[in-house]
Design a protein around this motif. Sequence first.
Motif, PDB file in Angstrom:
ATOM      1  N   GLY A   1       0.834  -1.205   0.000  1.00  0.00           N
ATOM      2  CA  GLY A   1       0.000   0.000   0.000  1.00  0.00           C
ATOM      3  C   GLY A   1       0.861   1.245   0.000  1.00  0.00           C
ATOM      4  O   GLY A   1       2.073   1.188  -0.278  1.00  0.00           O
ATOM      5  N   GLU A   2       0.231   2.353   0.360  1.00  0.00           N
ATOM      6  CA  GLU A   2       0.924   3.641   0.266  1.00  0.00           C
ATOM      7  C   GLU A   2       1.686   3.967   1.551  1.00  0.00           C
ATOM      8  O   GLU A   2       2.914   4.072   1.551  1.00  0.00           O
TER       9      GLU A   2
ATOM     10  N   PRO B   1       0.942   4.176   6.235  1.00  0.00           N
ATOM     11  CA  PRO B   1      -0.014   3.981   7.325  1.00  0.00           C
ATOM     12  C   PRO B   1      -0.957   5.178   7.468  1.00  0.00           C
ATOM     13  O   PRO B   1      -0.557   6.318   7.250  1.00  0.00           O
ATOM     14  N   GLY B   2      -2.217   4.883   7.832  1.00  0.00           N
ATOM     15  CA  GLY B   2      -3.164   5.929   8.211  1.00  0.00           C
ATOM     16  C   GLY B   2      -3.193   6.017   9.734  1.00  0.00           C
ATOM     17  O   GLY B   2      -2.330   5.437  10.418  1.00  0.00           O
TER      18      GLY B   2
ATOM     19  N   GLU C   1      -3.496   2.590  11.588  1.00  0.00           N
ATOM     20  CA  GLU C   1      -2.259   1.809  11.443  1.00  0.00           C
ATOM     21  C   GLU C   1      -1.147   2.401  12.314  1.00  0.00           C
ATOM     22  O   GLU C   1      -0.371   1.678  12.946  1.00  0.00           O
TER      23      GLU C   1
ATOM     24  N   PRO D   1      -0.102  -2.603   9.322  1.00  0.00           N
ATOM     25  CA  PRO D   1      -0.689  -2.024   8.113  1.00  0.00           C
ATOM     26  C   PRO D   1      -2.111  -2.516   7.849  1.00  0.00           C
ATOM     27  O   PRO D   1      -2.469  -3.639   8.226  1.00  0.00           O
TER      28      PRO D   1
ATOM     29  N   ASN E   1       3.849  -1.332   3.245  1.00  0.00           N
ATOM     30  CA  ASN E   1       3.573  -0.048   2.595  1.00  0.00           C
ATOM     31  C   ASN E   1       4.843   0.524   1.991  1.00  0.00           C
ATOM     32  O   ASN E   1       5.957   0.135   2.377  1.00  0.00           O
TER      33      ASN E   1
ATOM     34  N   HIS F   1      -6.821   0.979  -4.981  1.00  0.00           N
ATOM     35  CA  HIS F   1      -6.629   0.936  -3.527  1.00  0.00           C
ATOM     36  C   HIS F   1      -7.980   0.678  -2.851  1.00  0.00           C
ATOM     37  O   HIS F   1      -9.008   1.209  -3.284  1.00  0.00           O
TER      38      HIS F   1
HETATM   39  N1  URA Z   1      -3.669   2.698   3.370  1.00  0.00           N
HETATM   40  C1  URA Z   1      -2.448   2.263   3.001  1.00  0.00           C
HETATM   41  O1  URA Z   1      -1.990   2.512   1.895  1.00  0.00           O
HETATM   42  N2  URA Z   1      -1.770   1.549   3.878  1.00  0.00           N
HETATM   43  C2  URA Z   1      -2.221   1.244   5.080  1.00  0.00           C
HETATM   44  O2  URA Z   1      -1.518   0.563   5.817  1.00  0.00           O
HETATM   45  C3  URA Z   1      -3.501   1.699   5.421  1.00  0.00           C
HETATM   46  C4  URA Z   1      -4.202   2.424   4.562  1.00  0.00           C
END
Ligand code: URA
Length: 244
Positions: free
Chosen positions: A97-98, A100-101, A104, A110, A137, A211
């Motif tokens: 993914g991109e 952590p939000g 996370e 993650p 991520n 996503h």
């Molecule tokens: N979006 C992401 O790209 N990664 C995460 O870990 C959570 C949300």
Amino acid sequence: MKVSAEIQRVAQDVRDLVAWMQEEGVDTWKMLAPVPIEPLQVPAQAETKTDIRPSGPLSLEQVRAEMGDCQRCPLALGRTNLVFGVGNPNADLMFVGEGPGADEDLQGEPFVGKAGQLLTKMIGAMGLSRDQVYIANIVKCRPPNNRNPAPDEITTCRPFLDLQIAAIAPKVICALGKFSAQTLLNTQTRISDLRGQFHDWNGLKVLPTFHPAYLLRNPSEKKRVWEDLQLIMAELGLALPGKK
Ligand code: URA
């Protein structure tokens, strides 16, 4: 000239020496014949225990240890937890993914928020569990206000993702969203053009798809993501729904 006079003198010395040796009955031709050279006996290389070269990629634990309490970029200042990654260290399938939000960042894992719950369902639909795949991520620390990670933050964090990928050696990487896909594949191509097919990255198969957070806003796109996931399932030899 001085040099040639010297050479002439040495040549004369040699001639005198050879003449004298022949008078003494010495076989000068034999003397001038090349001396046979015994082949050099190189002792077999003893196995060395002091070879410090790594015998292969670092393990995930070693990569995590290498990151330590990372302060390499400004994202460290705002984080609660460094979100390294989770799952099977020998996974055939890795999701990237991109970053952590908020959830996370708090939990240190993650994809545990709303988008993460959808990702967990997507993985389940493939007949897998989160424990069987690996999830990571592009950047390991939460960008403030969920902004996109800055180029220097990505450049700083990227080597650790590459080390994670090398440690796991997955058969397929599923890049979640535009940001992950464009970063991994080093391209500016739109995610809608990247998705739906495998791309080669250093000999690894990368399949970009939308996503999960985008799917929460655009549920009609779930159909296309499911098509992408089925491509991965076919590649990994997983049973496709309705097919034995
Ligand atoms: N979006 C992401 O790209 N990664 C995460 O870990 C959570 C949300």
